[in-house]
Design a protein around this motif. Sequence first.
Motif, PDB file in Angstrom:
ATOM      1  N   ASN A  25     -11.230  10.760 -20.233  1.00  0.00           N
ATOM      2  CA  ASN A  25     -11.535   9.836 -19.100  1.00  0.00           C
ATOM      3  C   ASN A  25     -10.704   8.523 -19.384  1.00  0.00           C
ATOM      4  OD1 ASN A  25     -12.959  11.470 -17.271  1.00  0.00           O
ATOM      5  ND2 ASN A  25     -14.744  10.764 -18.206  1.00  0.00           N
ATOM      6  N   HIS A  26     -10.010   8.611 -20.435  1.00  0.00           N
ATOM      7  CA  HIS A  26      -9.554   7.174 -20.722  1.00  0.00           C
ATOM      8  C   HIS A  26      -8.261   6.620 -20.109  1.00  0.00           C
ATOM      9  CE1 HIS A  26     -10.998   7.198 -25.538  1.00  0.00           C
ATOM     10  NE2 HIS A  26     -11.965   7.686 -24.498  1.00  0.00           N
ATOM     11  N   ASN A  64      -8.182   6.365 -17.021  1.00  0.00           N
ATOM     12  CA  ASN A  64      -8.808   5.994 -15.820  1.00  0.00           C
ATOM     13  C   ASN A  64      -9.771   4.936 -16.139  1.00  0.00           C
ATOM     14  OD1 ASN A  64      -7.445   7.877 -14.243  1.00  0.00           O
ATOM     15  ND2 ASN A  64      -9.251   9.455 -14.610  1.00  0.00           N
ATOM     16  N   THR A  65      -9.591   4.257 -17.476  1.00  0.00           N
ATOM     17  CA  THR A  65     -10.361   3.158 -17.506  1.00  0.00           C
ATOM     18  C   THR A  65     -10.217   1.926 -16.998  1.00  0.00           C
ATOM     19  OG1 THR A  65     -10.763   4.144 -19.998  1.00  0.00           O
ATOM     20  CG2 THR A  65     -11.203   1.699 -19.626  1.00  0.00           C
ATOM     21  N   SER A  66     -11.317   1.128 -16.425  1.00  0.00           N
ATOM     22  CA  SER A  66     -11.201  -0.113 -15.909  1.00  0.00           C
ATOM     23  C   SER A  66     -11.075  -1.275 -17.009  1.00  0.00           C
ATOM     24  CB  SER A  66     -12.292  -0.458 -15.137  1.00  0.00           C
ATOM     25  OG  SER A  66     -12.254   0.362 -13.678  1.00  0.00           O
ATOM     26  N   ASP A  90     -18.405   6.369 -26.124  1.00  0.00           N
ATOM     27  CA  ASP A  90     -17.642   6.578 -25.001  1.00  0.00           C
ATOM     28  C   ASP A  90     -16.838   5.356 -24.754  1.00  0.00           C
ATOM     29  OD1 ASP A  90     -17.256   6.145 -21.982  1.00  0.00           O
ATOM     30  OD2 ASP A  90     -17.923   8.016 -22.024  1.00  0.00           O
ATOM     31  N   ASN A  97     -14.833   4.271 -22.135  1.00  0.00           N
ATOM     32  CA  ASN A  97     -14.769   3.575 -21.128  1.00  0.00           C
ATOM     33  C   ASN A  97     -16.135   2.785 -20.990  1.00  0.00           C
ATOM     34  OD1 ASN A  97     -12.672   4.916 -20.292  1.00  0.00           O
ATOM     35  ND2 ASN A  97     -13.569   6.335 -18.770  1.00  0.00           N
ATOM     36  N   ASP A  98     -17.164   3.248 -21.415  1.00  0.00           N
ATOM     37  CA  ASP A  98     -18.356   2.360 -21.335  1.00  0.00           C
ATOM     38  C   ASP A  98     -18.412   1.324 -22.299  1.00  0.00           C
ATOM     39  OD1 ASP A  98     -19.329   4.057 -19.393  1.00  0.00           O
ATOM     40  OD2 ASP A  98     -20.911   5.178 -20.606  1.00  0.00           O
ATOM     41  N   ALA A 119     -16.333  -1.154 -20.395  1.00  0.00           N
ATOM     42  CA  ALA A 119     -17.116  -1.818 -19.280  1.00  0.00           C
ATOM     43  C   ALA A 119     -18.314  -2.804 -19.828  1.00  0.00           C
ATOM     44  CB  ALA A 119     -17.858  -0.781 -18.511  1.00  0.00           C
TER      45      ALA A 119
END
Length: 261
Positions: free
Chosen positions: A44-45, A47-49, A113, A115-116, A119
């Motif tokens: 998912n990297h 799509n990382t915000s 993770d 993305n987390d 975030a």
Amino acid sequence: MFKINKNILIVSGVIIVLAIIIAANFVLKSDIPVQINNSNNTENHQNTSVENNNSTANISNQNTATREVPPYSGRPINEVKFGAGFSAPQNVITQKTKDLNDLKVALEKNPSDFNDWIAVGITKKFFNDYEGARDAWEYVTVLYPNDSLAFENLGNLYALYLHNNAKAEYYYRKAIENNSIESSFYIALADFYKNIGEKNKVPKTILSGMSKIGDVNLPLFLASFYRDEKDSANAIKYYQEVLKISSNHPGVQEEIDRLSN
């Protein structure tokens, strides 16, 4: 005198031993190093915000071998600390607080993770908790030392909020080292040099990027820099470089005409 059944005593002893083992495992769980298998943590990297939305995650060159990294030892993930000058509507504060609690739960399940952790830093920064953001993003650099996003976010954090120029420069340069074809990293570093008065480093930084990337934003930044420095000749030169990449780029020909008169 009571007679003790030996079988009951043996069973009771086994239960007590098992209880001690389970309790010890629970207490020590947070100190167990995180197992990283980079090949399983890349899904998912892309799509990382991220704090800088112009950046794109790049972990394609990560080492895919499983390795151990130390457990997170920074500020608590779900700690809500309002930094100086922070203000927001209560409903927003409530939602962001919930976000941190949810991230804590998620990271307990998957402590590596990408993305987390990004975030967590973004949410901490929302509260003006710059130290908390720093801790989260620095841990990303431990988990994923060949990534670039956390490095650039840390560069911005140290440059604009924590006011440590040496660390800001280090993190900007690491971002470029890890991803040399992202134009925003060169622009961020050049802008940093401009803001701290080391303007002689601006052209070299942008030209380094231009040698690798045909991105219109690089010569555009350099042309604007020379324009502001009242160096019309170099401003025109790099505005013309812009037109080589984007022949109808808005406002550029008008700027060339103005500087030529």
